[in-house]
Design a protein around this motif. Structure first.
Motif, PDB file in Angstrom:
ATOM      1  N   VAL A   1      -6.199  14.779   7.330  1.00 17.40           N
ATOM      2  CA  VAL A   1      -6.902  13.680   6.663  1.00 17.40           C
ATOM      3  C   VAL A   1      -8.351  14.064   6.408  1.00 17.40           C
ATOM      4  N   SER A   2      -8.987  14.633   7.427  1.00 22.26           N
ATOM      5  CA  SER A   2     -10.370  15.074   7.283  1.00 22.26           C
ATOM      6  C   SER A   2     -10.504  16.117   6.183  1.00 22.26           C
ATOM      7  N   ALA A   3      -9.575  17.075   6.140  1.00 23.26           N
ATOM      8  CA  ALA A   3      -9.638  18.135   5.124  1.00 23.26           C
ATOM      9  C   ALA A   3      -9.490  17.567   3.718  1.00 23.26           C
TER      10      ALA A   3
ATOM     11  N   LEU B   1      -8.160   6.896  -8.356  1.00 24.66           N
ATOM     12  CA  LEU B   1      -7.442   7.797  -7.460  1.00 24.66           C
ATOM     13  C   LEU B   1      -6.264   7.091  -6.816  1.00 24.66           C
ATOM     14  N   ALA B   2      -6.445   5.842  -6.438  1.00 26.01           N
ATOM     15  CA  ALA B   2      -5.377   5.114  -5.770  1.00 26.01           C
ATOM     16  C   ALA B   2      -4.190   4.850  -6.691  1.00 26.01           C
ATOM     17  N   ASN B   3      -4.465   4.753  -7.973  1.00 31.94           N
ATOM     18  CA  ASN B   3      -3.393   4.475  -8.932  1.00 31.94           C
ATOM     19  C   ASN B   3      -2.822   5.740  -9.562  1.00 31.94           C
TER      20      ASN B   3
ATOM     21  N   TRP C   1      -2.228   6.703   1.507  1.00 29.33           N
ATOM     22  CA  TRP C   1      -3.303   5.721   1.675  1.00 29.33           C
ATOM     23  C   TRP C   1      -4.697   6.324   1.538  1.00 29.33           C
ATOM     24  N   ILE C   2      -4.810   7.640   1.606  1.00 26.20           N
ATOM     25  CA  ILE C   2      -6.131   8.282   1.639  1.00 26.20           C
ATOM     26  C   ILE C   2      -6.980   7.975   0.414  1.00 26.20           C
ATOM     27  N   PRO C   3      -6.422   7.956  -0.819  1.00 27.27           N
ATOM     28  CA  PRO C   3      -7.276   7.647  -1.975  1.00 27.27           C
ATOM     29  C   PRO C   3      -7.940   6.279  -1.918  1.00 27.27           C
ATOM     30  N   ARG C   4      -7.452   5.391  -1.076  1.00 23.71           N
ATOM     31  CA  ARG C   4      -8.045   4.065  -0.966  1.00 23.71           C
ATOM     32  C   ARG C   4      -9.250   4.033  -0.031  1.00 23.71           C
ATOM     33  N   VAL C   5      -9.515   5.117   0.656  1.00 21.23           N
ATOM     34  CA  VAL C   5     -10.666   5.175   1.572  1.00 21.23           C
ATOM     35  C   VAL C   5     -11.945   5.309   0.768  1.00 21.23           C
TER      36      VAL C   5
ATOM     37  N   MET D   1       0.850  -1.207   0.000  1.00 20.92           N
ATOM     38  CA  MET D   1       0.000   0.000   0.000  1.00 20.92           C
ATOM     39  C   MET D   1       0.879   1.247   0.000  1.00 20.92           C
ATOM     40  N   LYS D   2       0.537   2.183  -0.860  1.00 15.82           N
ATOM     41  CA  LYS D   2       1.305   3.423  -0.934  1.00 15.82           C
ATOM     42  C   LYS D   2       1.109   4.229   0.335  1.00 15.82           C
ATOM     43  N   LEU D   3       2.216   4.687   0.935  1.00 19.73           N
ATOM     44  CA  LEU D   3       2.145   5.403   2.198  1.00 19.73           C
ATOM     45  C   LEU D   3       2.419   6.889   2.044  1.00 19.73           C
ATOM     46  N   LEU D   4       3.410   7.251   1.239  1.00 21.54           N
ATOM     47  CA  LEU D   4       3.786   8.654   1.095  1.00 21.54           C
ATOM     48  C   LEU D   4       2.843   9.384   0.151  1.00 21.54           C
ATOM     49  N   ALA D   5       2.798  10.700   0.290  1.00 15.91           N
ATOM     50  CA  ALA D   5       1.905  11.535  -0.508  1.00 15.91           C
ATOM     51  C   ALA D   5       2.258  11.433  -1.996  1.00 15.91           C
TER      52      ALA D   5
END
Length: 277
Positions: free
Chosen positions: A188-190, A275-277, A130-134, A1-5
């Motif tokens: 994260v919320s923003a 988005l995740a890719n 990881w945010i795009p995977r939410v 899973m991608k961690l960095l921005a």
């Protein structure tokens, strides 16, 4: 899973220029966010007056932010909860001086308190890959806001317990850690709130919604400055900060019950994969 921005947008020259100029703008704005409250507290010795200064900055923000029209939605209600009840920055000059024994003109403690939320936001942004995977973005926003409230409760407790059991320096760093945690979950919320706003709004309404969004995000803390300032004058800084965090948790729970559609909001699987890719 991608961690960095994801830094791919910075490859675009126009976006890179916008991003760079925004950094300069934010630095200038944050200098005033620190300097003005500190100077007012040094002159008056009252967090109430520090908070009141935010009210004067709110008027032009609302007028110009809503210049293109006004349209509020549930996202703005959820935003406003955390921004009003849970932003104790108006208390930082008093806490630094009275609790952590900074000089009246400000010192290391004041700098750490003001920098902590921003530092947490930076860390949250750096490790945001990881945010795009939410997919359940609505629920994720609710959780993040609740965690912000918990972090502010921890900050208030650290202020209240300063000088007990451990030395002041230990409690200062504990307070800073809680503020940094709040900054991380707020980032994260923003990110999720902005993605939701841009996704669900039509081209015709996107500008107006963005105007309301800016007013809530930037104007909410100014209202919070007033509330925290006068609460501290009557109850003390620790109770005001921790109490604000408790109100955030209660209010966001009530908002989740009142707006179940927001909690159920999901990103389509195909769009999330893009988005995740």
């Amino acid at each position: 899973m991608k961690l960095l921005a994801d830094t791919e947008p910075l490859r675009n020259r126009d976006y890179r220029r916008l991003w760079t100029t925004n950094i300069v703008t934010v630095i200038g704005a944050q200098l005033s966010v620190v300097a003005v409250p500190q100077q007012i507290f040094q002159i008056t010795g009252s967090s109430g007056y520090v908070g009141l200064a935010g009210l004067f900055g709110l008027v032009p923000l609302v007028v110009f932010g809503l210049w293109g029209g006004a349209l509020a939605d549930v996202m703005d209600v959820v935003d406003l909860i955390a921004m009003v009840f849970g932003m104790p920055r108006a208390l930082f000059p008093q806490i630094a001086h009275e609790t952590f024994h900074d000089p009246a003109e400000g010192g290391v403690a004041l700098g750490l308190l003001f920098a902590a939320i921003a530092a947490g936001s930076v860390l949250g942004g750096v490790f945001s890959g990881w945010i795009p995977r939410v997919r359940r973005q609505g629920l994720a926003v609710i959780v993040c806001i609740a965690l912000w409230g918990v972090a502010m409760v921890g900050f208030g407790l650290a202020v209240g317990l300063a000088g007990h059991v451990f030395g002041l320096g230990v409690w200062l760093w504990i307070a800073v850690v809680f503020l940094a945690l709040g900054g991380a979950v707020d980032m994260v919320s923003a990110a999720l709130r902005t993605a939701m706003l841009l996704t669900v709004s039509t081209d015709e309404m996107r500008g107006r919604l963005q105007g309301v969004f800016i007013v809530v995000v930037a104007g909410g803390p100014r209202i919070g400055d007033v509330a925290h300032g006068f609460a501290a004058a009557s109850m003390g800084t620790a109770v005001a900060a921790a109490g604000g965090g408790v109100l955030v948790v209660i209010a966001v729970a009530l908002a989740a019950l009142a707006f179940p559609a927001f909690v159920r909001y999901r990103v389509a699987r195909a769009h999330s994969a893009v988005l995740a890719n």
